[in-house]
Design an enzyme around this catalytic site. Structure first.
Site, short mmCIF file in Angstrom:
data_model
loop_
_atom_site.label_atom_id
_atom_site.label_comp_id
_atom_site.label_asym_id
_atom_site.label_seq_id
_atom_site.Cartn_x
_atom_site.Cartn_y
_atom_site.Cartn_z
N GLY A 117 8.67 -31.64 -7.36
CA GLY A 117 8.43 -30.27 -6.95
C GLY A 117 7.43 -30.13 -5.84
N CYS A 118 6.73 -31.18 -5.48
CA CYS A 118 5.67 -31.07 -4.47
C CYS A 118 5.72 -32.29 -3.57
CB CYS A 118 4.31 -30.98 -5.15
SG CYS A 118 2.93 -31.17 -4.02
N GLY A 119 5.76 -32.06 -2.28
CA GLY A 119 5.88 -33.17 -1.35
C GLY A 119 4.59 -33.92 -1.13
N LEU A 120 3.47 -33.46 -1.68
CA LEU A 120 2.18 -34.09 -1.40
C LEU A 120 1.65 -34.91 -2.56
CD1 LEU A 120 0.37 -31.08 0.32
CD2 LEU A 120 1.93 -32.75 1.31
N CYS A 121 2.32 -34.88 -3.71
CA CYS A 121 1.78 -35.53 -4.90
C CYS A 121 1.54 -37.02 -4.64
CB CYS A 121 2.76 -35.37 -6.07
SG CYS A 121 3.12 -33.65 -6.46
#
Length: 278
Positions: A117-121
């Protein structure tokens, strides 16, 4: 039996469960199809790089698409071999890649567990978090707005897993006229796009077309599309501000809210032709 063995069903995209449904004042037992999600480990030359929660199908496409979109590989021939290994707690995609790419990967290796859900994890620095793709290099082509609507209609008939479960995203590859040539589905929108880009690359399809996604257009959807040198991304929902700025910077045509013969153009309007009504 270990807990993981009870949770994971790595050999199926969906399964049947017994549920209680309340409808029109009545509570009834019924059978329902639900989408499966499985931990998928991306392993390069014996080293685990990332674990994704994904739908366990089209995994060769997924491995190649993820590797290309993340900049781990620059072309499909850099992936020498892949073995899909089922474990009791998930699936390993064991890839053998070119030595020069593996050396580079080790230099910037990071953990990205659960990245759906998050491209930065898992990014270790601000520099790693946002990777600006190069400008679109493909031939200058234009699309008629009607191509978007044709692709939408065709995609609705080709989402088999979504039809059974109502729980998956889809990414479609459409030609200049909007004919849908490929569809990939997954519980994660990023995964569906990785699978699609992997399939396009493996089948050596010309990049004279566009991507249609059943999701919103996050920055990472723009980054992945542009990294594959695809000139237009169409989403049925909204883009983010970062996605718009990235699309503008790399010359990508970004279209959102594409529904029922209407859409909003956020960048690259010169590629999209509209009929003027008298």
């Amino acid at each position: 039996m270990k807990t993981a063995e009870l949770l994971i069903a790595p050999d199926t995209t969906d399964s049947c469960v017994t549920v209680l449904k309340y409808e029109h004042g009545e509570l009834r037992e019924r059978q329902d199809q639900v989408a499966e999600e499985v931990p998928i480990a991306m392993i390069y030359n014996g080293i685990s790089h990332a674990v994704m929660l994904a739908t366990p199908d089209n995994l060769t496409d997924f491995a190649l698409g993820f590797s290309l979109c993340e900049g781990i590989l620059s072309k499909s021939s850099d992936l020498y071999d892949i073995e899909i290994v089922e474990r009791v707690n998930g699936i390993e995609l064991q890839m053998e890649i070119a030595t020069e790419h593996f050396v580079h990967l080790k230099e910037r290796r990071r953990s990205m567990a659960g990245r759906t859900g998050c491209g930065l994890c898992g990014s270790e620095s601000l520099e790693q978090a946002i990777r600006m793709p190069r400008r679109i290099q493909g031939p200058e082509i234009t699309f008629d707005a009607d191509a978007i609507y044709r692709a939408q209609r065709e995609l609705q008939t080709q989402q088999a897993l979504q039809g059974r479960t109502g729980a998956t995203h889809a990414s479609a590859w459409a030609d200049v006229n909007g004919k849908v040539l490929l569809v990939r589905e997954d519980v994660g929108r990023h995964n569906a796009l990785d699978k699609l880009i992997g399939a396009i690359t493996r089948q050596q399809l010309p990049h004279e077309g566009f991507v249609l996604t059943s999701s919103r257009a996050s920055y990472e959807m723009v980054q992945k599309t542009a990294s594959a040198d695809i000139p237009m991304l169409v989403a049925i929902s909204a883009p983010t501000g970062l996605a718009i700025r990235m699309a503008t910077g790399c010359g990508l045509t970004l279209v959102g809210f594409a529904r029922k013969e209407q859409h909003v153009v956020y960048s690259g309007a010169e590629r999209l032709l509209h009929k003027e009504l008298a």
